[in-house]
Design an enzyme around this catalytic site. Sequence first.
Site, PDB file in Angstrom:
ATOM      1  N   ASP A   1     -97.223 -93.930  79.314  1.00 15.39           N
ATOM      2  CA  ASP A   1     -97.858 -92.640  79.057  1.00 15.39           C
ATOM      3  C   ASP A   1     -97.148 -92.067  77.832  1.00 15.39           C
ATOM      4  O   ASP A   1     -95.988 -91.661  77.918  1.00 15.39           O
ATOM      5  CB  ASP A   1     -97.702 -91.706  80.261  1.00 15.39           C
ATOM      6  N   HIS A   2     -97.837 -92.050  76.693  1.00 16.71           N
ATOM      7  CA  HIS A   2     -97.157 -91.711  75.440  1.00 16.71           C
ATOM      8  C   HIS A   2     -96.566 -90.299  75.460  1.00 16.71           C
ATOM      9  O   HIS A   2     -95.627 -90.005  74.723  1.00 16.71           O
ATOM     10  CB  HIS A   2     -98.102 -91.866  74.250  1.00 16.71           C
TER      11      HIS A   2
ATOM     12  N   HIS B   1    -100.854 -86.943  81.959  1.00 13.94           N
ATOM     13  CA  HIS B   1    -100.010 -86.134  81.074  1.00 13.94           C
ATOM     14  C   HIS B   1     -99.486 -84.864  81.745  1.00 13.94           C
ATOM     15  O   HIS B   1     -98.279 -84.600  81.773  1.00 13.94           O
ATOM     16  CB  HIS B   1    -100.776 -85.726  79.813  1.00 13.94           C
TER      17      HIS B   1
END
Length: 501
Positions: free
Chosen positions: A184-185, A247
Amino acid sequence: MKTGKTLPTAITIFGAKGDLTKRKLIPALYNLYTDKHLPPVFTITCVDFLPEDEAAFKLDLLDGINTFSRNGKADEKEWEGFAKHISYLQGDFLKADTYNALKAKLDGFEKINKKNATHIFYFAVAPRFIEIIADALYKHKLCLREELDRIVVEKPFGTDLDTAKKLNRFLTKRFAEQQIYRIDHYLGKEAVQNIMAFRFANYVFEPLWNKDFVDHVQISVAEEVGVGKRGGYYDGAGALRDMVQNHLLQLLCIVAMDCPKFYKSELIRDSKTKVLKDIRPYTPAQVFKNVIRGQYTAGNVHGTPRLSYRKEEHVQPASNTETFVAARLFIDNDRWKGVPFFLRTGKSMPVQSSVIVVQFKDAPNKIFKDDITPNRLIISIQPELEISLLFESKVPGLKMKLKPVEMDFTYQESYTETIPEAYEALLLDVLDGNTTLFMRADQVEAAWKVVMPIVDAWKKYPAKQLHLYKAGTWGPSAATDILKPYAKDWFRLSARGESIK
């Protein structure tokens, strides 16, 4: 599982001609190379279905670096050195020949260097290929060594709880959990990583980080962009799956987690997972009282006309897919019981911003009449990397008059070092075998359990309480209502990163 960067390393990217490879992965690997973070001996094999001349392919990657790298255009000599390590392999993900050819390349790499190599397989592909590639790697014995072989899987990880469980079972039958890096960037962003340091390395804040002193928390991720060319994917996903399930819930975990005993990846991931498991589940009736969904209509963003969502490319004309979500969640544990966590995300909003606001309770004894502004801790992730503390101060003069002021910390003013991109940090962790910033199977499933009551309620009543908002605005007014009585409005940042009072 930390092996260091002394071993030769073979990186394989499936989906080499996609946007992710050009815009993020290769620029990140190039920056790691120029900053001397890659192993001395490495190779990057780029695999894709389409035929491609290798020289032309490398030129396209160079264009990606020149366009998207944080450091601007590539240095000619650095690029030449880096490009020597890249090769292109045309191959159909569905055919055994592709993996036989890949195995021959990787075996040859180890034979030349006379050492075992770390193998990293990056799935920069559509979700439908994850199981296909994973199974092929397993059957062709390309990823069997728990300490050396790793796969990196992009989101979305499943489309609901059942599919996430199925995918986890599929992968863990073929690989050890420690080999699987669910990326998950957002977790690689510098400001996000700093939240943990801010909390646990500064004792002045941690004793206040609980229900006795915190009134509420806001986590808001606003996007200026619409769905663009992602309409085909987005119309089947929506903001809840695309942003909240991963996120925003990950940000919530970092804000709300208990301090682990040690800075070790499994202890940190345990603490985050516990937060998700403690989030109060909602009945269908509670969903519609505590969760707002919206969809943008035609409007203007910075003076540029924006189509309504239903007229975007590849979107169904009568779509009820949400482009905006605001939710009020409660964490039923000793630390946070009774404290609302407000989450908000939306597309086609006035500015691109990501901000976390911790609002503290009022002082028990209010002795000043103009002491009306609560203390707030504001963590800005985007557009500026900044942490601010809002507190009351006396205005200079002969009378006792209070005015709220901000004490600011900004990365730009405090550090001369350049800030790495999120993918640089995450890829370096994969190289090091550090799983701290990656989601474990149980954490993924716990996050899906949080959102599934919402998914199910909206599926059962697809048109109920779908609030429309004009593109270029901050979302439907109903989103403000769920803040009451804790706040009058959502905290907002301007395009320059300044708070909007």
